[in-house]
Design an enzyme around this catalytic site. Sequence first.
Site, PDB file in Angstrom:
ATOM      1  N   THR A  78      12.379 -12.069  17.419  1.00  0.00           N
ATOM      2  CA  THR A  78      12.242 -12.317  18.860  1.00  0.00           C
ATOM      3  C   THR A  78      13.262 -13.350  19.348  1.00  0.00           C
ATOM      4  O   THR A  78      13.927 -13.157  20.372  1.00  0.00           O
ATOM      5  CB  THR A  78      10.827 -12.849  19.161  1.00  0.00           C
ATOM      6  OG1 THR A  78       9.887 -12.121  18.394  1.00  0.00           O
ATOM      7  CG2 THR A  78      10.506 -12.757  20.637  1.00  0.00           C
ATOM      8  N   THR A  79      13.380 -14.451  18.627  1.00  0.00           N
ATOM      9  CA  THR A  79      14.271 -15.544  19.019  1.00  0.00           C
ATOM     10  C   THR A  79      15.700 -15.017  19.135  1.00  0.00           C
ATOM     11  O   THR A  79      16.427 -15.340  20.074  1.00  0.00           O
ATOM     12  CB  THR A  79      14.221 -16.657  17.944  1.00  0.00           C
ATOM     13  OG1 THR A  79      12.856 -16.884  17.574  1.00  0.00           O
ATOM     14  CG2 THR A  79      14.849 -17.939  18.438  1.00  0.00           C
ATOM     15  N   HIS A 120       4.445 -10.250  23.295  1.00  0.00           N
ATOM     16  CA  HIS A 120       4.066  -9.629  22.014  1.00  0.00           C
ATOM     17  C   HIS A 120       2.980  -8.565  22.235  1.00  0.00           C
ATOM     18  O   HIS A 120       2.432  -8.033  21.264  1.00  0.00           O
ATOM     19  CB  HIS A 120       3.473 -10.679  21.064  1.00  0.00           C
ATOM     20  CG  HIS A 120       4.460 -11.627  20.442  1.00  0.00           C
ATOM     21  ND1 HIS A 120       5.690 -11.247  19.977  1.00  0.00           N
ATOM     22  CD2 HIS A 120       4.361 -12.961  20.178  1.00  0.00           C
ATOM     23  CE1 HIS A 120       6.314 -12.301  19.456  1.00  0.00           C
ATOM     24  NE2 HIS A 120       5.535 -13.351  19.576  1.00  0.00           N
TER      25      HIS A 120
HETATM   26  N1  LIG Z   1      19.813 -15.759  15.136  1.00  0.00           N
HETATM   27  C1  LIG Z   1      19.034 -15.199  14.221  1.00  0.00           C
HETATM   28  N2  LIG Z   1      19.516 -14.226  13.420  1.00  0.00           N
HETATM   29  C2  LIG Z   1      18.745 -13.644  12.474  1.00  0.00           C
HETATM   30  N3  LIG Z   1      17.454 -13.983  12.247  1.00  0.00           N
HETATM   31  C3  LIG Z   1      16.924 -14.956  13.025  1.00  0.00           C
HETATM   32  C4  LIG Z   1      17.679 -15.601  14.033  1.00  0.00           C
HETATM   33  N4  LIG Z   1      16.882 -16.523  14.625  1.00  0.00           N
HETATM   34  C5  LIG Z   1      15.698 -16.475  14.014  1.00  0.00           C
HETATM   35  N5  LIG Z   1      15.702 -15.534  13.045  1.00  0.00           N
HETATM   36  C6  LIG Z   1      14.621 -15.172  12.120  1.00  0.00           C
HETATM   37  O1  LIG Z   1      13.611 -14.452  12.824  1.00  0.00           O
HETATM   38  C7  LIG Z   1      12.331 -14.787  12.278  1.00  0.00           C
HETATM   39  C8  LIG Z   1      11.479 -15.409  13.369  1.00  0.00           C
HETATM   40  O2  LIG Z   1      10.947 -14.351  14.092  1.00  0.00           O
HETATM   41  P1  LIG Z   1      10.674 -14.441  15.648  1.00  0.00           P
HETATM   42  O3  LIG Z   1      11.837 -15.044  16.315  1.00  0.00           O
HETATM   43  O4  LIG Z   1      10.273 -13.064  16.052  1.00  0.00           O
HETATM   44  O5  LIG Z   1       9.427 -15.414  15.755  1.00  0.00           O
HETATM   45  S1  LIG Z   1       8.396 -15.424  16.980  1.00  0.00           S
HETATM   46  O6  LIG Z   1       7.653 -14.169  16.941  1.00  0.00           O
HETATM   47  O7  LIG Z   1       9.143 -15.590  18.210  1.00  0.00           O
HETATM   48  O8  LIG Z   1       7.519 -16.579  16.692  1.00  0.00           O
HETATM   49  C9  LIG Z   1      12.587 -15.746  11.140  1.00  0.00           C
HETATM   50  O9  LIG Z   1      12.726 -14.922   9.988  1.00  0.00           O
HETATM   51  P2  LIG Z   1      12.549 -15.455   8.478  1.00  0.00           P
HETATM   52  O10 LIG Z   1      13.739 -16.294   8.205  1.00  0.00           O
HETATM   53  O11 LIG Z   1      12.512 -14.241   7.620  1.00  0.00           O
HETATM   54  O12 LIG Z   1      11.257 -16.234   8.438  1.00  0.00           O
HETATM   55  C10 LIG Z   1      13.890 -16.379  11.577  1.00  0.00           C
HETATM   56  O13 LIG Z   1      14.600 -17.007  10.558  1.00  0.00           O
END
Ligand SMILES: Nc1ncnc2c1ncn2[C@@H]1O[C@H](COP(=O)(O)OS(=O)(=O)O)[C@@H](OP(=O)(O)O)[C@H]1O
Length: 332
Positions: free
Chosen positions: A81-82, A144
Site C-alpha cells: 500500500t505504502t 482496505h
Molecule cells: N517502496 C517500497 N517498495 C517495495 N516494498 C515496499 C515499499 N514500501 C514499503 N514496502 C513493503 O510493503 C510492505 C508493507 O505493506 P503496506 O504498505 O501494504 O502496509 S499497510 O497495509 O499500509 O500497513 C512491507 O513489506 P515487508 O518488507 O515484506 O514486510 C514493506 O517493506
Amino acid sequence: MSQSNNNNVIPKYLQEYEVSQECKDLIATLPMEQGWLATHLHQYQGFWFYTRQLQGLLSCQKHFNALNSDVILVTTPKSGTTWLKAWTFALLNRKKYPKMFQIHPLLTENPHFLVPFLEINLYADKNLLPDLNSLPSPRLFATHLPYVSLPKSIINSDCKIVYLCRNPKDTLVSLWLFTNKVKLEGSSTNSLEDSFKKFCNGVSLCGPFWDHVLGYWKKSLEQSEKIMFMRYEEMKKNPSFVLKELARFMGCPFSKEEEDEGVVDDILKLCSFKNLSNLEVNKKGKLPSGEENRAYFRCGEIGDSKNYLTAEMIEQLDTITEEKLGQYGFRF
Ligand SMILES: Nc1ncnc2c1ncn2[C@@H]1O[C@H](COP(=O)(O)OS(=O)(=O)O)[C@@H](OP(=O)(O)O)[C@H]1O
C-alpha cells in the site's frame, strides 16, 4: 484510569472506545475475535475489522461521495500500500514537481499522510466528517475495504479503482511482524503459530484474505475499465511496465517526451524502497494516527516469508490459495 484518560495515551489506531452508539449497537450483534493489534476484531459483511475501522467503515459508507474523477486505491493490508500510494501520488503530481529529487512532498511526508485511508483516517472519528470538496482533482484516496463494503458511490460512479494484493505467505509474515512492531510496549507478542492459524481461518485485518482478493478479481474481469488489478510481485519484477500501465489506466499516460526525459525512471527511483526508507521523515516521523513511519518499511522483497514459515505452513497456505482461487484462474 478512566476510558477517556486511557485514550489520551493510546495511539489512535489502538483506541476502541470512541465509537458512536450506532456502532456500539451493531458490535453487540456481531461475531467477535481477539485482534492482532487492537483488542478486538468484529465480523461485518463477511470480513473482520477492528473497532475503530468499523466505525470509519459505517461512516464512509454513509457519507463518502465519490466523484467520477476520483482514484481509489484498494489494497489487502501489507500488500505494498505504502508503495502504491507513493507511485500514484507521484504520477498525478509529476507536472507540479518537475524537480522531484529537490522539492517533492514524498521527500518530507510519508505516503500514508499524503494519501489517506477513508475508513482508517478520514472517517474514523465519530464526531468529525472530513470536508473533501476543496481537494484538487483528481482526488486520491485509499482503503482496505472488501468490495462488498465499499461505499455505494464508489461502485456507482465512474471513479477508478486500483486494486493491489500480494502473495498470502509474504502478506501474512509482513502483517505478523508489523503488528508486533506497532504494539504498545509491554503488551504480549503475537506468536507466528497463532497468527498463522488466524490468517488461515480468515480472522485477519479485512480477512478472509482470499475472499478479499476474489471479490476484486471477479469484478476486475467484468469491469476492466473501472478496476485495475495489480500484484506486488509484478510491481517488483516489472516496475516500469506496470507504472506505465497504471498511468494509462489513471488517465495520465506518459508522453513520448516524458519517457525520453526519464520521468518513468525518476518516479520509480523516488518511490523505491531504498529512497523512501532512508528519508529522515520515514526514519524518525510518526503518522497523525500514531504509527511510526518506519514500521511501513521492512525489507520489501518477494519470498522473504520462507525465512519464517515452516514447510508445512507454506504447503497449507498454498493449498488454501489453490482451493479458493485456482478455480477462478487466479494464481500468485
Ligand atoms: N517502496 C517500497 N517498495 C517495495 N516494498 C515496499 C515499499 N514500501 C514499503 N514496502 C513493503 O510493503 C510492505 C508493507 O505493506 P503496506 O504498505 O501494504 O502496509 S499497510 O497495509 O499500509 O500497513 C512491507 O513489506 P515487508 O518488507 O515484506 O514486510 C514493506 O517493506
